[in-house]
Every structure is written in structure tokens, then in C-alpha cells.
Scaffold this motif. Structure first.
Motif, PDB file in Angstrom:
ATOM      1  N   TYR A 125      -2.644   7.164   6.024  1.00  0.00           N
ATOM      2  CA  TYR A 125      -2.159   5.803   6.215  1.00  0.00           C
ATOM      3  C   TYR A 125      -1.568   5.609   7.600  1.00  0.00           C
ATOM      4  CZ  TYR A 125      -2.581   6.472   1.273  1.00  0.00           C
ATOM      5  OH  TYR A 125      -3.052   6.801   0.040  1.00  0.00           O
ATOM      6  N   TYR A 170      -4.535  -5.403   2.077  1.00  0.00           N
ATOM      7  CA  TYR A 170      -4.353  -4.027   1.614  1.00  0.00           C
ATOM      8  C   TYR A 170      -2.857  -3.703   1.524  1.00  0.00           C
ATOM      9  CZ  TYR A 170      -9.365  -2.968   2.319  1.00  0.00           C
ATOM     10  OH  TYR A 170     -10.736  -2.942   2.251  1.00  0.00           O
ATOM     11  N   ILE A 171      -2.111  -4.106   2.548  1.00  0.00           N
ATOM     12  CA  ILE A 171      -0.667  -3.822   2.534  1.00  0.00           C
ATOM     13  C   ILE A 171      -0.010  -4.504   1.333  1.00  0.00           C
ATOM     14  CG2 ILE A 171       1.499  -4.324   3.758  1.00  0.00           C
ATOM     15  CD1 ILE A 171      -0.071  -3.760   6.383  1.00  0.00           C
ATOM     16  N   HIS A 210      -0.407  -0.100   1.976  1.00  0.00           N
ATOM     17  CA  HIS A 210      -0.794   0.384   3.310  1.00  0.00           C
ATOM     18  C   HIS A 210      -2.258   0.004   3.555  1.00  0.00           C
ATOM     19  CE1 HIS A 210      -2.736   3.551   0.999  1.00  0.00           C
ATOM     20  NE2 HIS A 210      -1.600   3.647   0.342  1.00  0.00           N
ATOM     21  N   VAL A 211      -2.672   0.132   4.794  1.00  0.00           N
ATOM     22  CA  VAL A 211      -4.035  -0.249   5.178  1.00  0.00           C
ATOM     23  C   VAL A 211      -5.044   0.759   4.632  1.00  0.00           C
ATOM     24  CG1 VAL A 211      -5.584  -0.568   7.142  1.00  0.00           C
ATOM     25  CG2 VAL A 211      -3.231  -1.413   7.255  1.00  0.00           C
ATOM     26  N   SER A 236     -10.660  -8.062   9.894  1.00  0.00           N
ATOM     27  CA  SER A 236      -9.852  -6.848   9.837  1.00  0.00           C
ATOM     28  C   SER A 236      -8.366  -7.172   9.647  1.00  0.00           C
ATOM     29  CB  SER A 236     -10.060  -6.019  11.108  1.00  0.00           C
ATOM     30  OG  SER A 236      -9.194  -4.909  11.103  1.00  0.00           O
ATOM     31  N   GLU A 237      -7.864  -8.146  10.386  1.00  0.00           N
ATOM     32  CA  GLU A 237      -6.458  -8.530  10.232  1.00  0.00           C
ATOM     33  C   GLU A 237      -6.155  -8.989   8.801  1.00  0.00           C
ATOM     34  OE1 GLU A 237      -5.768 -10.293  14.718  1.00  0.00           O
ATOM     35  OE2 GLU A 237      -5.216 -11.543  13.010  1.00  0.00           O
ATOM     36  N   ILE A 262      -1.976  -4.265  14.033  1.00  0.00           N
ATOM     37  CA  ILE A 262      -1.761  -4.872  12.711  1.00  0.00           C
ATOM     38  C   ILE A 262      -0.913  -6.134  12.824  1.00  0.00           C
ATOM     39  CG2 ILE A 262      -0.653  -4.537  10.457  1.00  0.00           C
ATOM     40  CD1 ILE A 262      -1.485  -1.574  10.677  1.00  0.00           C
ATOM     41  N   ASN A 280     -10.951  -0.933  12.030  1.00  0.00           N
ATOM     42  CA  ASN A 280      -9.608  -0.792  11.476  1.00  0.00           C
ATOM     43  C   ASN A 280      -8.711  -0.048  12.447  1.00  0.00           C
ATOM     44  OD1 ASN A 280      -8.647   1.973  10.563  1.00  0.00           O
ATOM     45  ND2 ASN A 280     -10.774   1.979   9.851  1.00  0.00           N
ATOM     46  N   CYS A 317      -6.209  -5.995   6.497  1.00  0.00           N
ATOM     47  CA  CYS A 317      -4.986  -5.202   6.656  1.00  0.00           C
ATOM     48  C   CYS A 317      -3.843  -5.827   5.845  1.00  0.00           C
ATOM     49  CB  CYS A 317      -4.581  -5.130   8.126  1.00  0.00           C
ATOM     50  SG  CYS A 317      -5.611  -4.008   9.108  1.00  0.00           S
TER      51      CYS A 317
END
Lengths: 411, 411, 411, 411
Positions: free
Chosen positions: C152, C52-53, C58-59, C45-46, C404, C315, C49
Motif C-alpha cells: 500500500y 479504493y481509499i 488504501h489504494v 486514476s484519481e 493522490i 497508479n 484512488c
């Protein structure tokens, strides 16, 4: 005569294989791990063809000539043993998983279709395999949309690959013996000798007029109570094949001597038997892959030209690696029938990018016998061979149809 | 001369392939998915050999000629794209996972050894592949103890399989062009043209004296800024190969004309380029398997005899499918050197159960040219060929050693 | 005070857990298979994140709270053994794999990003694990586009799930002992006692003032030459923990008696030791899953309320199962600090569809001691607790940010 | 009264949960991905128990409380859609795969048995799932021999783990509503409303006397022709549950108000429906794992004590994590029946190494109501509770038998 270019017919002065001193021919039976892989891959393609036709109206791009059979572990024993660890079968390859329709993405049931088709195929083909416990079916069939818009016929298709197909004809008596014996053991003989499993490997080695046929046949434990019954089943099998082979030699041969050896790896003294639970060696010892067993004529023939392309599992619309292998064999057979000259016919078809599939970069037909190049009939033969090849190429869509309709054996 | 039986040497009246009108030769480069699979399988076997020698003192039974490469998904773009879904590589096959030692079971690190060896191999061989994110390595290497007690040398080993190996020599100019061009692109040329990735497929088609070389080469996006650079890199590659090929023809040929076509599937108008992130088509489109690409001489030659046996990944002590393929090629080369007759040499070795590996069921050597069968030198040739084959068979352990020591290319 | 509804604060007359006769607290160390799974899922997940950023700004939606750790096989021995069969780790769950951008589909590198992040995490966290040979990392991270357009920030998000989070504070001395001892063994003590591996499980059972701490610690074979060294390492560990625990009791406790038992499953007579190659029991015996080990406060507390929701891997923008668990614990801690009443604070937050995440269906805060319901301070406490909860809910995006930025422990 | 030590019974002055202002209770239906995982794992254990008893005469060691359900992809539509990508289910965990018998190693069919049992279970439990195409079943069930010689009864077994089980009784009206509603929808109601699939999640939130029941129910597309039918099916379901709930309240409650919300995530305006092909959300969106859903009493109860141990899939002979969870619940129920005091009963059983399973490190029974600690009946209650617990512990083998005979629900 159509205006095809690039069809090269040659007469070659060469002793045909059947007349040479040495000949080796092999056939892996339908239960050999490589044949299981071929059968699974071809079934995936067949199932996808049917699904695409149902959902979209025509076959979409796919190339599923990939299946890996990973051996399991079994504990066979007289009277009936058990599977300890299932065989693992991975179906991979690429297939169109969605299309755009009215601006929307529509998913196509690729993996579930493949799974269903293959389960049905395995159940039908391997009656001693318990599909619910003896096998794990996994899929990694790739994602992608169809980028071959408008290509629904092989004849329209501009090849985007450089690839070739190879075929020969006619079969020698050694070829016939090898091919037909496996079909016999896995066909008519099954009722009489159910002990013989589907994993039958037939290897014929001819030296002059002496043919040695070595058969490895996985025996099914549930039908065999003890070593005596095993021995007796192997003897029955040997005898039946000997008789059957005699008939083949009568029909195709010239008085060859046939020696049949079955399961010579056994060692009754030491208690070594080729005993299996399912009639398939994949249950214990051997992994299998697509395209490593029989060529699409059903044989492995190191004295004849062969293609390395896997025929099974490729799509029958755009994949030269499939269509040209099947077609080469068909052309060779037709030419052999026409050119009644005791000649060996070799056909090789090579595609190139930019050419449609119906127009190969070159189509090579060799007419081979001791004095083919010097024969007064050579020009006639050339014309006939040219005509046959050109005609098939003009009607290449028929090859696709035959494959889609399951009329063509690919292994 | 040793007392070997079963070595059959024949002179065959036949036009050698290099003198015929048509010839096709293919080589899949080291980055082709089938070659990746071959390289992985061979590395598994090499790593296991080293591990077995370290742990037990000699090579134990294994048959790891199975690897499935399942394509990933990538998003290449000029300047450098990215891998979206890693390639999945399954290493399967059978290997000895434990032995009995002083009445106790001792486990052997089969899967961890294979994994480590293959990671190292991939890292070294494919510099544009990020081994930490672009590939998933999985193993299904089978369980079993070694039932081949006492067989640590090929020469001791009683074959328990019926299998054959096939080789030929010498290479024609078309063979040399095909083989050496790939080695050149993936070798000396890399520094000059890093844009050319490892997945290079070379197909040569000769019609008379005209050779068309079709090359498909995966280009590496990080080195290519835009379409202009791409075009320029392809032109450089074409030019370099043209020059290199001219040298090959000078050395081995007879004034053949060479046309080189690179990435003819591209369509600059429509923005179609053969662009990749890693220089490997497995990243996106193509799955691969062991034993479907190059034969152990490095080529696919539909005009020459070939074996279907996968050479890569089989163990070099007991597996006829590996040793006989390698050995056939060696014998053919030695015979070709000795029999300076512009002849084509074919070698086929067939094992049978009960024979040691050093004593095949039959070893067939064909000496082929237009009048080989009638040549006054035939008997001399036969003796020489017999001697060479017998000598190699007497020293078959050397073949194992060469393989174990990594001196033999298997694909 | 914000106008939040649905925050229910109650005083409950009840003996707080630390004052009862019996208390049990457990912590699975960072090397326990369930913690390995949690760490992998949270790292996925980290990594997503961050990706995506980077790619989108953004996540995006993902729910990757799924990882399965399948045990391998090892052969530990004094002086250093080896991994025989690697651990297999499957990362699954759902994640956004593409977005629409300017009418075109853009793929996002979900699986390669997860793979790279997790390899790095494992390398850093488990120094005795050879990431190149001891572990197989596989991914089945799902396909899908983001259907949460415009969401977001957690505060914008209309919950589409009905789910709850649970937290409590403050820690009892038994809680502190359990939590801090594992952190100590896997932290400051590592240099002194490298023999102690990462797989440390601490179970504290308190009966009255007697605390029994049972520790199972995987010992690392390469640092231990023989049984004597093993025994000595276990004694050192026991002594160090005893001393460390005395300090914790001094700081948080009230003169409790502590008995420390380390690896009591060992049986030196019979040669049974908790010996491992990598300091991780996953190498041999135990599988692991996400969400079955520590709650997000680091403990398993059967005498306190717990949520079954896995915090790791979800998330941090839209998943109530993650945010509410983290937030409940934060609110409980803040309330406990404010309400200095020797009270136990329980917080439960329940979402419902249609409510934004910052506005739960109900937020329940229980202030628990023997006479909380009758305390004259109850109204003051209620106001304080309400204020704290309302303030956190108004600033729920901070929770996302903290997660995050890797500031929050999830297991 | 048996001489058991370590059974601690306490009266706790505390408001029982049913009398507090807030209560939350959840049940994941048998079709929820976590329940699918639980059911698969428990079936694996049941199948292995039966196989071990058949092959060896008694249950051998296994710990198969691990199954990972990876979501597939589906394309539901009114009238009947299709599965696009099958769900992938990985069964892992450890199990005894061979035993020594008369000095010989005998393999046990662990993976094939698990596979067969699970296929049967899925077919029976999920009638809308086509087991031949909608699901891939894979196994990674570990290798190992049984090192627990002589332990065929739980009562003989010396615990080698430190672990606890937790249970409570009696159910509140909120508990009953939650539990029974799911059983009703997946039971008696199925004939009337086949549109309701097996994936039913029931969440009850009670605030004072107002109970809100939020139900998420996967609707089965083949039975629903259009939005109107969908709406009508949801209304029927709501109405039926409302009526059914009224009956539960009549029987167990005290005039609570019940509001039932079904599929409130739907948005008819925007065309959002909770429509599925198989009645299971795993087909598209949600992965699942063992031990993350219902506790062995069938509920998730954040206001009651819970264990994190997965009950499903553990072996019922030696695994405290299973036996103690089941047993705690049984003891709590029996105590609750005996101690008719409107009290809440909590039971926690903690094992430690060296103690037999029938003799826990400590067994804690809390009798909870507003003045339990001060009740004149406390000593009587303590004796009764002690007696019940001691008796169950003396007869702990009965728990194993009940589980082996499939009489115990584990999720």
C-alpha cells in the motif's frame, strides 16, 4: 394417464382460421436482419451448451437471447459492388463465466466460444458475406457464476420466472405456402437461381380463395450483369415460385388461386432495383434484433395466438420462454394429428415460481372448430389431448436434448 | 361514407376470450429492460421528430426502433448498495443525417439530439438511476440522406413495405387488472411505497373466475433497512394492490376472485430478496430489446391477436409498422364502443407496395361473439365498423400528429 | 547521507540547449485531444484512488493509462453551430474490481466511479462542451482482483517491471514561453477573450535569439458573429500573447525577439477559419490518446531527454512509469536550484525487478555545461546532487501522496 | 547544391552517448501491446493506400494513427490453456470515405478494407493467436471527403500543421544489441525455441562497459508441458541470446560484458511463470496504444532526442509527423556514414504552415563529438551534411513511395 393437474382441454365453437375470409401469414427468411439476429443468438447458446458440456459435463445457466444487428453501408452495382462499412453485430446476454472447483475459481471461455461459433455459423449460412471484411462481431456477454447448483435437467428445475409458451397446429395451406416457399428459395432453388440472396421475406394474404404472395428478395449483384439480367432473374424466380406454390396447393390446399409478386418495390424506369452485394439487406438498410421475427414454428401469424418470448438464444434447460414455446408447438402438432377433426389446436403453457418446469401452473389446450364444444367426440378428444400433453411434460428433458442436439428450429 | 375498398368486416361466431375458461395477460412495467429499450427508442424518434421539424420544417425519414440494453452489475444491500458496472445502452437504427439544401450538404444533429433526449427521458422516468454513473449511452444511428422527397404526411406516402398492424378491444377485466395495476404501482402508490421500484412485471392468469396476479417488483434498497422492512414493504404492496384490484373488479368485472402474489421468488430463509439499487433489474441481471415487451395497447395477450412489429421508435409518418398498430387499436376501440354487443373486436390492417398508407391492401374487422355471424344486427354493425375504419383511414395524418405530439403510448 | 547505491552523478562538457543555435518546444493545451485523453485517464486514476481509499482504506492496484478519444462531427457557424455526432471516449485499462473479504468476494464500483469522475472533470474543464449531448463515455476497465497484497506504499513495492523515468531542469526561456502562454490563454485571458477555446497548441522555435511562436487556437463560434469579429478576436489574442510573452522574456530571457503567429492556417479569402462549437478540435477532426502529448513537466522537448511512458492514468503506488517520471523532474529541479551553475540537469531513473521502488537499478544525474566535467566545483555538485536524489528516494511515498492529493500535473 | 534555406548544421562539443558512463535503450517486440497497436494502425494506413490507389489512382487523405488494444482474459496452463475473453481492438482515426465523381458522391470502402487488411496482418504476424476467437476487431474510422484536392505528392503539399520529426545515427553497440536481439528472438530463433512468444521486451542498461539486458518474454503454454520444460526453455533462450549478443559485441562493440536476464519476474517457488496462451501479454494484462512504444528507428532511447509523434498509421503523403520522423532518421544515417568521425548525428525537421513539406521551417543537423565544434573538418562536414539533407528534401516523394511500398519500418 399420469396424474398431472392443471391441464385444461376445451372444445371451442369457432370457425378455424383457414375457413375464414381473411388470413395473413409472414415468414422472414434466414437472411432477414431479425433472422440473422435469431441465428446468431441461437448459435451462441448452442456453442455455450457444447462448451459447458465439454468443460463441466453439463449445461450451465445462460440466457443469451440478445443480439443486435446494426446495418452497414454498401455500394452494390451490376457485376459486383462492395461493402463500404461493415455490419456491426453485438452479442449480449448473460452467461456463466466461472465456476468454483475445489475451492478455486475456474474461468470459462464464454466470449471466445461464442465468437468462434458465430463466425462459423455466418460463414456457413451466408456464402456471399465475406466474414473477414463485411462484419464486425462484438460481445458483451455477462459475467457471473452459476447459482443454479444441481439443476442440470429441465425436469428438476423449479421455475423462477412467470412466463408462457404458445403453439398451434396444423398449418393451413397459407401457412405451408409461406413457410415452404422461403425454404425452397433458400434451398433447392439456389443452384438454379444463385442471384436470389438469403434475405427473402414472404408475406401471404388470403382473401377467400385468392392468395397474394408478396416476396421481397435481395438480389446478389455479382451474378447480375445489367438491368436485363436482373429483370430476367426476377422473372425466373417468380415463375419458379409460382410452380412450386402450385404443388403446395395441390398437396395442402383446395384449389386456391395464387398470385406471386416479387420485388414490387423495384422501379425499372427510375433505375430502382433491390440489388445487394451480399444478398442481405443488413448490409445497407435494416437493423435486426432477436425475437422480433418468426416464432419458433417459423412463421408470424397475426390470426393465431403467439408468444412474445424470444425462443432463440435462451438456454434449453431452465428457460421456460424457450422450452414452453417449442413444447407447445409439439403438443399442438401431436394433438392435431390425433384429433382428426379439421380442428385448429391452440396450446398455451404457463409457468409459475415454485412449480417444476414439468408441472406448469396451467396447460391450456383449445380444440377449435365450428362445433367443437358440442361434438360427441369432445370427451374422447379431451382424453387424447390430455394424454399427449401429460406425456410430453413427463418427458420434458427430451425437449432439452432435441434443442441441445440442434434438432429444433427456433425461427 | 367514403369509397374505401378493401375493408372487410365479418361477424364471427366464437366465444369471446373473457368468457372462456382460461385467459393470460401480461404487462411489463416501465422499468422492465424491454420497456426501458422501448422507451429509449420511442424517445429517440420523438427527439428526432422535434429536431427535424425545427431544422427542416417537417419530419424526415428515420427508423430507430432498435435499442439494446445490456445489463450491468450491482451490489445492492439493505440501506443502500451501489452500481458496480453501468448498464450499457446502444441506440441504433437508421435516420436521415443530412439533406441537400441549395446544392450544399447540410448535416443534421441526429446522434447528439438522440443522446440529449434520452438522457432527459431516463432522468425523468427512473429517479433512482444516477444518470451520471449508472448508465453508458452509446449510439450507432445510421447515416443517410432522405430519399423520400416530398413525403411529409402519412396520407401521401406510398407504402414501400408489406407489413401489418393488429389491435383489439375492449379490454377484459383481466386486461384492466393487469394494465392498471402496473400504472398504479408506478403512479399513485409511489409516494406511499417508494420501496417499490419501476421494474414491475404483472402477470394475470384467469381460470374461470379465479384470477392469480403474479407481480415481480424490484425493491429499492436505499429505502429498506433490513429484512423486516423488506417483508413489511412487500406486504404493504400486496395489500394495496389487493385493494386496488378489488376496485377494478367492481368496475369492470363480475365478482372475480383475486389472489395477489408479490415477489414469490424470494426465499427469506435463504436470504433471497428481490433487492436492487435502482429499482431496475437491468442493473444486474437482464438485458432488454425493443419490441419484445408490451404491444402498443400496453399488454401482452397470448389469447388475442398480436403483431410482432415493434411500435416504439419507428417514425410516425411513413412506417406502417407503427401507424397501423396504433390505428388498429383505435379503430377496435371505436368499433367496440359503437357495437355494444359484448363482442370482441379484432382489427388487422395490411399494407402493400403501391398503395398509399391511407388505403391498405386489406383492412379486416372481426366482430366476435357466440352468434355474431347470425345476429340480426350484423349488417348494422358492419356498416358502423366500415364507417369508423374508413373515417380513420381518411384522417390517418391525425394518427401521425398524435404520435408526434406524444399523445400515444407505444408500450 | 543515506547509503544509497546506484546513484551516478556525472559532469558533462556540453553546450546547454538554451545556448545552442536551435531549440524547439511544444505544449498541447488542455483541450487538445491528446490532453483530453491524458486528463480523462488521470481522472480515472484519481477517482479510483479515492474510491479504493473509501472502500478498502488504501489504494489498490490499477493501471488506467489508456483512453481513446474518437473525433465526432460538428457543424460550426458564426453565431453558434451544433454538434452533429458526439465525440466517443473509451476509458480502458486494468483495475482491481473485487477483493476477498472474510472469505467472500466483494465487488468494487470501478466503472461507475470512473464514469462519474470523468463526467465531472469534463464538465468543469470544458465549459463549452455540453456533456449531455456532445460526448459518449464508454468504459472497458478490466476485471481482476488485487494480487499485490500488502503493498500500500510505494516504498514497500518490489518493482515487477523494468521501466524508466526522465526529467530535466531548469526551463529555458523558450520552455517558459511555451508553457506559460498556454496557461495564460486558458487562464487569465479567458475572461477577456472567451472566443479562444481550450484547444490551444503552442509551438516555439528558437533560432539564435529569434523565437517564432506558432499558436493554433480553436475559436468558439457562439461568441463570434461574423468574419470581422473572428479576425478581431485573433488579433486581440495575438496582441495579448505578444505582451504576455514580452513579460516572460523580461523575467527569464535575454532580450529575445518574439514573433507570434495565431491560426496561420486560416485563409480569410477562401473563408477558412479555425471555428469550433466547443473550442475543442476533437469535435470534428482529431482523435487523441494518452501519453502522446506533453510529458509530465507540461512540455514536449525534442532537444531534451524524454521518456515514452505515459504518466497520466497510472497508479501512484506501484507504477514506476508514473512515479519515476514525476520524481525525475522533481530531483532535476532541486538539483538545478542547488547547483547554481547555469547548468542543464538531466535525471533518469531505471527500475528493475527485485529492487524496491525506493532503490532503482540506476539513478543517473547529468550536470551539463560547457565545462562541467572539468569544473573545480564538480565534486561539490556531485555530493549535493547525490544527497538530493537519495533523500527523495528515501521519501518516495511523498510523491505518491502528492499525486493522490492532486498536487501534481501529469501533462 | 540545391538552394535550400533553413538547413542549419552545427558542430557540438559533447561526449557522444556511447562514450558516457550510462546508457539505457529499450525495444518493445512486435507482440507487445503497444507494438500490436502500431502494427494495426500502420496496416490500416497501408491497406487504405492500396485501396485508394486502386479506386481513385492515388492516395487520399487519412490519418489513422490511432488504435486501442484492450486486454482480454486468458487462462494459460502447461500443455495449453485457453482464451476466456477476447482482446478488443478499436481502430479509429480519420479517413476519406467518399469523393465526388462526375457530380455524384462515390463511397469508398474504408472500414471493410481496414478490417480485411488487419485480419490478414494479425494472422500472419501472430501465429499463436486464433483470429476467429481470440480477438474482436472494431472500427470507428471517420467520415469525410477529401479536402486536399490536387495534393497527391508530398512535394506539392503545403503543410497545414506545425510538427517536427527527429532522428539520430549511428546506433551504439547498446542500440544494436537491443534492436537485433528482439529481431533474433522473433526471427531465426523461433524454429529452435517456439516456446518464446512474440511479446518480447528488451531493455539494455549500460554502466561503463557492463551491459545488463533484461528480457521479458511471454512463453507459449502449448509447447511447454511442465515447470521443468519451462525452466529449460528459459535457459535455452538465455543461452542463445547470450551467444547472439556476443556476436553483436564482436561486430559493433569494444569488449563489453553482457549479462542476460530473462523473465526475472518469475518465481518458481511460488509457481509464478510468464506463461501465455498466445505469446502475447495483451491476452490478459496489458492494454496498448499507438505511438507509445518504439520510435520509427525501432528503439526507445532516453539518452537521445526523440519525437512524440506516432509514426505508425499516419498517411505517407501529407503527414509531416510521419514523413519527417522517417526522413530524419534517413538523413542522420547518411550523414553518419559520410562524416566518419565517431560522431553522433542528430536531425530535427520542423514544418510550418505555408511551407511545402520539401521546404521545412528549419532543418537542424547536429554533429556531436568531444570537439566537433573545433574540428578542422567541420566546414567539410557541414557541406556534406547540407548536401545530403537538401538532396533528400528535394526527393521527398521517394520517402512516400518507400512507405507506400512497405519498405519502411515504423516501430
Amino acid at each position: 394417464m399420469s396424474g398431472k393437474k392443471n391441464i385444461y382441454v376445451n372444445g371451442i365453437n369457432q370457425v378455424p382460421v383457414p375457413k375464414r375470409q381473411i388470413e395473413i401469414v409472414e415468414r422472414k427468411g434466414i437472411g432477414h436482419p431479425d433472422s440473422v439476429a435469431d441465428g446468431v443468438a441461437e448459435t451462441v447458446s448452442e456453442s455455450l451448451c457444447a462448451m459447458y458440456i465439454k468443460e463441466v459435463g453439463h449445461v450451465l445457466h445462460h440466457n443469451t437471447d440478445q443480439t443486435e444487428v446494426v446495418a452497414g453501408i454498401s455500394a452494390p452495382k451490376f457485376g459486383g459492388g462492395e461493402i463500404v462499412k461493415p455490419v456491426y453485430i453485438l452479442m449480449d446476454g448473460r452467461a456463466t463465466t466461472y465456476i468454483e472447483k475445489d475451492g478455486k475459481e475456474v474461468s470459462l471461455p464464454v466470449e471466445s466460444t461464442a465468437l468462434k461459433g458465430v463466425r462459423k455459423y455466418l460463414k456457413k449460412t451466408y456464402p456471399y458475406l465475406d466474414i473477414d471484411s463485411d462484419v464486425i462481431l462484438d460481445t458483451k456477454l455477462g459475467m457471473g457464476s452459476d447459482d443454479l447448483t444441481g439443476v442440470y435437467k429441465a425436469s428438476n428445475y423449479l421455475s423462477n420466472d412467470t412466463s408462457f409458451g404458445v403453439g398451434f397446429a396444423p398449418f393451413s395451406v397459407t401457412d405451408e405456402l409461406t413457410f415452404q416457399t422461403e425454404r425452397y428459395i433458400n434451398g433447392a432453388l439456389k443452384k438454379k437461381i444463385p442471384e436470389a440472396g438469403q434475405d427473402v421475406k414472404v408475406m401471404c394474404s388470403r382473401v377467400g380463395k385468392d392468395i397474394t404472395m408478396t416476396i421481397a428478395c435481395a438480389m446478389v449483384d455479382r451474378f447480375i450483369d445489367d438491368p436485363t439480367s436482373y429483370k430476367s432473374a426476377v422473372e425466373d424466380l417468380t415463375k419458379s415460385v409460382q410452380d412450386f406454390g402450385a404443388g403446395i396447393i395441390d398437396k395442402y390446399g383446395d384449389g386456391e388461386n395464387l398470385v406471386v409478386d416479387v420485388n414490387t418495390g423495384d422501379d425499372y424506369e427510375r433505375g430502382v432495383y433491390y440489388l445487394t452485394v451480399t444478398g442481405l439487406s443488413q448490409e445497407m438498410g435494416d437493423d435486426g434484433s432477436v425475437g422480433r421475427g418468426n416464432r419458433c414454428n417459423g412463421l408470424i401469424t397475426p390470426f393465431r395466438p403467439m408468444s412474445m418470448e424470444a425462443t432463440s438464444g435462451k438456454n434449453p434447460i431452465t428457460h421456460v420462454g424457450k422450452i414452453y414455446n417449442v413444447l407447445s408447438t409439439m403438443i399442438a402438432k401431436d394433438v392435431a394429428k390425433k384429433v382428426k377433426a379439421d380442428a385448429e389446436i391452440h396450446v398455451r403453457l404457463l409457468s409459475q415460481i415454485g412449480h417444476t418446469i414439468s408441472d406448469p401452473l396451467n396447460a391450456n389446450i383449445d380444440i377449435i372448430n365450428e362445433n367443437a364444444a358440442d361434438s360427441p367426440k369432445l370427451n374422447k378428444w379431451k382424453d387424447e389431448a390430455y394424454e399427449i400433453a401429460a406425456d410430453w411434460l413427463d418427458n420434458i428433458d427430451k425437449v432439452s436434448e432435441l434443442i441441445i442436439n440442434g434438432k429444433i428450429r427456433t425461427f
